[in-house]
Design an enzyme around this catalytic site. Structure first.
Site, PDB file in Angstrom:
ATOM      1  N   ASP A 165       1.041  -1.146   0.186  1.00  0.00           N
ATOM      2  CA  ASP A 165      -0.015   0.059  -0.154  1.00  0.00           C
ATOM      3  C   ASP A 165       1.016   0.961  -0.478  1.00  0.00           C
ATOM      4  OD1 ASP A 165      -2.257  -1.772   0.114  1.00  0.00           O
ATOM      5  OD2 ASP A 165      -1.456  -1.297   2.512  1.00  0.00           O
TER       6      ASP A 165
HETATM    7  N1  URA Z   1      -0.590  -5.554   4.299  1.00  0.00           N
HETATM    8  C1  URA Z   1      -0.872  -4.226   4.749  1.00  0.00           C
HETATM    9  O1  URA Z   1      -2.689  -4.648   5.176  1.00  0.00           O
HETATM   10  N2  URA Z   1      -0.281  -3.896   3.257  1.00  0.00           N
HETATM   11  C2  URA Z   1       0.735  -4.124   2.911  1.00  0.00           C
HETATM   12  O2  URA Z   1       0.947  -3.419   1.568  1.00  0.00           O
HETATM   13  C3  URA Z   1       0.575  -4.986   2.484  1.00  0.00           C
HETATM   14  C4  URA Z   1       0.149  -6.327   3.359  1.00  0.00           C
END
Ligand code: URA
Length: 253
Positions: free
Chosen positions: A119
């Site tokens: 993310d």
């Molecule tokens: N889990 C999440 O919530 N975000 C990420 O970027 C990777 C794993």
């Protein structure tokens, strides 16, 4: 001996097609050509499932090469980078809102793609490569590559409760189904180490939300066998041959 092949001056079998196996292996980092000849001599290298003999030539785009039973990419120009993605950088090739993307943090040529995604607000390790086969195996759920995260969560002074940790470990019901068992521990108050082998969208954040401890900061610190505690956010490096081999090993059938 196949049609069009002959013994060369060195006594090795030659044919008209492909590149010499020891040269190919040396190019992708298995040592000097001599060392690679030794590997072949020891019977540790297979091409298309058959133990290779010295002088074997390979078509690097199509032949399947294995060392010690582990398939390795040998096409010229394959690169494998490890990036420490900072927050606010997007894991897509192009962002419609003009935000910086991970593609802009690594060399533009040869063109690489991120393996999986983090993310925008998640930091940490991201592999980027043009090795499509390895990339596919690393993200395919059937290989279940472990990803380890440090999740800093909102909690009181007592930290995350044992019952919440137990739920995280055993599986949390999310809107896209129950999560698989995870390895979860509280390293210090409010800092969780979470190892998952699925790759659902915002999975760690949603898992922590579901048990009542929203994530404030999320850092990926390991992808299968790959760790790096010294790579600064925004920096990248080449994966070593050993690391690429370890990734191939981790995704071997
Ligand atoms: N889990 C999440 O919530 N975000 C990420 O970027 C990777 C794993």
């Amino acid at each position: 001996m196949s049609a069009g092949s002959a013994f060369g001056a060195s006594g090795e079998i030659e044919n008209d097609e492909g590149e010499r196996l020891q040269k190919v292996l040396a190019r992708v980092g298995w040592g000097s050509r001599r060392e690679c000849e030794f590997l072949i001599d020891q019977g540790r290298v297979k091409v298309n499932g058959e133990v290779a003999i010295l002088g074997r030539r390979v078509k690097t785009q199509t032949d399947k090469v294995e060392v010690d039973g582990v398939s390795i990419g040998v096409a010229p120009g394959l690169v494998h980078y490890l990036l420490n993605k900072p927050v606010d950088v997007i894991t897509t090739a192009k962002d419609t809102h003009g935000r910086q993307t991970v593609i802009e943090l690594v060399p533009l040529e040869p063109r690489v793609f991120p393996v999986g995604r983090l993310d925008a607000d998640t930091e940490g390790l991201l592999i980027m490569t043009n090795d499509g086969e390895l990339g596919h195996r690393l993200t395919h759920p059937s290989f279940g590559i472990e990803k380890e995260y440090l999740a800093h969560v909102q909690c009181g002074q007592n930290g995350v409760s044992e019952s919440a940790l137990k739920k995280l470990r055993e599986g949390v019901e999310l809107d896209d189904g129950l999560t698989s068992p995870a390895d979860v521990g509280q390293l210090q108050t409010g800092v969780l180490r979470i190892v998952i082998h699925e790759g659902r969208n915002r999975q760690v954040r949603r898992m922590c939300d579901a048990v009542g401890y929203p994530v404030e900061r999320l850092v990926r610190v390991r992808i299968g066998p790959i760790i790096d505690r010294t790579l600064a956010p925004g920096n990248w490096r080449h994966l070593t041959t050993n690391e690429v081999v370890a990734l191939n090993q981790a995704t071997a059938n």
